[in-house]
Design a protein around this motif. Structure first.
Motif, PDB file in Angstrom:
ATOM      1  N   GLY B 107       1.085  -0.955  -0.012  1.00  0.00           N
ATOM      2  CA  GLY B 107       0.152  -0.237   0.320  1.00  0.00           C
ATOM      3  C   GLY B 107       1.143   1.254   0.039  1.00  0.00           C
ATOM      4  N   ILE B 108       2.484   1.159   0.222  1.00  0.00           N
ATOM      5  CA  ILE B 108       2.942   2.115   0.728  1.00  0.00           C
ATOM      6  C   ILE B 108       4.413   2.057  -0.424  1.00  0.00           C
ATOM      7  N   VAL B 109       4.159   3.648  -1.163  1.00  0.00           N
ATOM      8  CA  VAL B 109       5.014   3.657  -2.251  1.00  0.00           C
ATOM      9  C   VAL B 109       6.015   4.796  -1.885  1.00  0.00           C
ATOM     10  N   TYR B 135       4.069   7.536  -1.302  1.00  0.00           N
ATOM     11  CA  TYR B 135       3.034   7.674  -1.677  1.00  0.00           C
ATOM     12  C   TYR B 135       1.955   6.291  -0.961  1.00  0.00           C
ATOM     13  N   ASP B 136       0.859   7.176  -0.284  1.00  0.00           N
ATOM     14  CA  ASP B 136      -0.546   5.690   0.297  1.00  0.00           C
ATOM     15  C   ASP B 136      -1.049   5.464  -0.820  1.00  0.00           C
ATOM     16  N   ARG B 137      -1.490   4.423  -1.304  1.00  0.00           N
ATOM     17  CA  ARG B 137      -2.141   3.787  -2.298  1.00  0.00           C
ATOM     18  C   ARG B 137      -3.536   3.959  -1.724  1.00  0.00           C
ATOM     19  N   LEU B 142       0.058  11.617   0.278  1.00  0.00           N
ATOM     20  CA  LEU B 142       1.805  12.195  -0.256  1.00  0.00           C
ATOM     21  C   LEU B 142       2.103  12.473   1.155  1.00  0.00           C
ATOM     22  N   ASP B 143       3.152  11.901   1.780  1.00  0.00           N
ATOM     23  CA  ASP B 143       3.715  12.870   2.633  1.00  0.00           C
ATOM     24  C   ASP B 143       5.431  12.996   2.162  1.00  0.00           C
ATOM     25  N   ILE B 144       5.592  14.464   2.136  1.00  0.00           N
ATOM     26  CA  ILE B 144       6.756  14.593   1.801  1.00  0.00           C
ATOM     27  C   ILE B 144       7.028  15.508   3.186  1.00  0.00           C
ATOM     28  N   THR B 145       8.507  14.416   3.293  1.00  0.00           N
ATOM     29  CA  THR B 145       9.579  14.929   4.210  1.00  0.00           C
ATOM     30  C   THR B 145      10.353  15.923   4.883  1.00  0.00           C
ATOM     31  N   ALA B 163       4.832  18.672   3.591  1.00  0.00           N
ATOM     32  CA  ALA B 163       4.170  18.685   3.115  1.00  0.00           C
ATOM     33  C   ALA B 163       2.972  17.477   3.438  1.00  0.00           C
ATOM     34  N   PHE B 164       1.743  17.451   3.765  1.00  0.00           N
ATOM     35  CA  PHE B 164       1.265  16.317   3.783  1.00  0.00           C
ATOM     36  C   PHE B 164       0.046  16.105   3.359  1.00  0.00           C
ATOM     37  N   LEU B 165       0.499  15.976   1.565  1.00  0.00           N
ATOM     38  CA  LEU B 165      -0.354  15.961   0.547  1.00  0.00           C
ATOM     39  C   LEU B 165      -1.991  14.960   0.849  1.00  0.00           C
ATOM     40  N   ASP B 166      -3.540  15.660   0.197  1.00  0.00           N
ATOM     41  CA  ASP B 166      -4.534  14.794   0.509  1.00  0.00           C
ATOM     42  C   ASP B 166      -4.812  14.605  -0.825  1.00  0.00           C
ATOM     43  N   MET B 167      -4.528  14.343  -2.268  1.00  0.00           N
ATOM     44  CA  MET B 167      -4.749  13.870  -3.221  1.00  0.00           C
ATOM     45  C   MET B 167      -6.247  14.231  -3.328  1.00  0.00           C
TER      46      MET B 167
END
Lengths: 179, 230
Positions: B107-109, B135-137, B142-145, B163-167
């Protein structure tokens, strides 16, 4: 009633200090800023401080209303701050200081087009050095710096519709408004 | 009593005959049964297979990749591309130079060299550039650290530390300092949240905004930032 209101018309005075120029950069600081694109509004809250040139404004909350341009997509957007500002509203204890003049009140509004600052509240105080003007509403024409203080409405607990002004005769500043 | 072998055999034969008949009868019974059961069984299996394959396919978004290699329990994909639509059906796209997926937890990429394109409104979108992120499918987040840059079509350049993006919902949140520059205005603060596809921005902790009215009115482009989007 009109006569009394007329009577308490308030002191006209020339205030060079309180002027916001359209050119100098403005710096705003606060604890929080919320920009709502759809309502074209930006709300600064928590120890809001606005500095432009010699003028300093402090308030608990400041709401910036951006002009809703006619065009659908609008010139700039509130988020990018590039849309032109329609008016500012400040609340929660307002303090405005510019060079030698200090004005305080509960609420204030500043209309960018007409460049008129209005401070209102139970007790609006405008002071310069030891000269003090107290009333319920202070209207300042920012372009000319001309200020007018209006007394509180008749019978309101704050005052009897009259403006209180105290001038220290040999006060330093040249302005020295006379009633 | 001696029995004549022939007679004996006759009886036996008679006996045999009946046994043989009995066996034949049972056989035909079995055949008749199977003739009905087998096709039914086949039909059932077919339906079962179709149903199984329908339900087991993952609902999350499919990832298209150029090539993929498998090494020590990790699936490595070269420039994966992922496209999808936000809730208000506007397209978003995310590409990366490399994606690494642990087979045990697919699930995690882990993505490297990320470039994502998120819609803001009708004619405005944001490009997100980040060296790497997770990226959590399932949750489509998308969690950018690490340091990253967001540029929008209307000339805003935002530099963030994370940033933590909720697409899907078009939201974003960061608790690290941000620095946003636009035509004539600059905002810095210690945290920021973007909601409703960029319609609502909330900055918190030591918010500072510098406005340069002269550049605002003439609306010149930001000197530093790129002009439009690459």
């Amino acid at each position: 009633q009109d006569k009394a209101a007329q009577d308490g018309k308030g002191a006209q005075g020339r205030l060079q200090g309180l002027s916001l120029s359209g050119k100098d950069p403005i710096q705003i600081e606060s604890d929080k800023l919320e920009v709502r694109e759809s309502d074209s509004v930006a709300i600064f809250s928590g120890n809001v401080t606005v500095v432009q040139g010699p003028t300093l404004l402090k308030a608990g909350k400041m709401t910036v209303y951006y002009a809703k341009d006619g065009k659908e997509n609008g010139g700039g957007s509130a988020a990018t701050g590039s849309a032109n500002i329609d008016r500012l509203e400040v609340d929660d204890k307002v303090y405005v200081k510019s060079n030698t003049q200090v004005a305080t009140g509960d609420r204030g509004t500043f209309d960018m087009k007409s460049e008129v600052l209005v401070l209102s509240g139970k007790e609006v105080v405008l002071s310069e050095g030891s000269n003090v003007l107290v009333g319920c509403k202070l209207t300042v024409q920012m372009k000319s710096g001309e200020a007018q203080v209006d007394g509180c409405k008749k019978g309101s607990d704050a005052g009897n519709g009259r403006v209180m002004m105290s001038i220290t005769p040999n006060s330093t500043s040249g302005a020295g408004q006379k009633k | 009593m001696t029995v004549d072998p022939a007679a004996h055999s006759a009886i036996a034969t008679g006996h045999d005959l009946r046994a043989a008949f009995e066996r034949a009868r049972k056989h035909s019974l079995r055949v008749r049964f199977l003739k009905g059961a087998l096709p039914l069984l086949a039909a059932l299996m077919a339906v079962g297979f179709v149903g199984y394959s329908y339900f087991v396919t993952p609902a999350s978004v499919a990832v298209v990749t150029d090539g993929s290699a498998y090494s020590d329990g990790k699936l490595v994909m070269a420039n994966p591309k992922l496209e999808g639509f936000t809730k208000d059906s506007r397209p978003y796209k995310m590409t990366a130079s490399r994606a690494v997926q642990d087979v045990k937890n697919e699930g995690i990429v882990q993505l490297e060299g990320i470039a994502a394109k998120l819609p803001i409104d009708k004619d405005n979108w944001a490009m997100v550039d980040a060296p790497h992120g997770t990226y959590d499918r399932e949750k489509n987040t998308l969690d950018i650290t690490s340091d990253m840059v967001i540029t929008t079509a209307d000339g805003m350049v935002a530099k963030l530390k994370s940033a933590f993006l909720d697409m899907a919902s078009g939201g974003m949140k960061t608790n690290d300092p941000i620095d946003i520059e636009t035509k004539g205005a600059r905002i810095t603060s210690d945290s920021m949240t973007i909601l409703e596809n960029g319609k609502v921005l909330v900055f918190e902790n030591r918010v500072r905004m510098n406005i340069d009215p002269t550049r605002l009115k003439s609306g010149e482009d930001v000197s530093g930032g790129q002009d439009g989007v690459q």
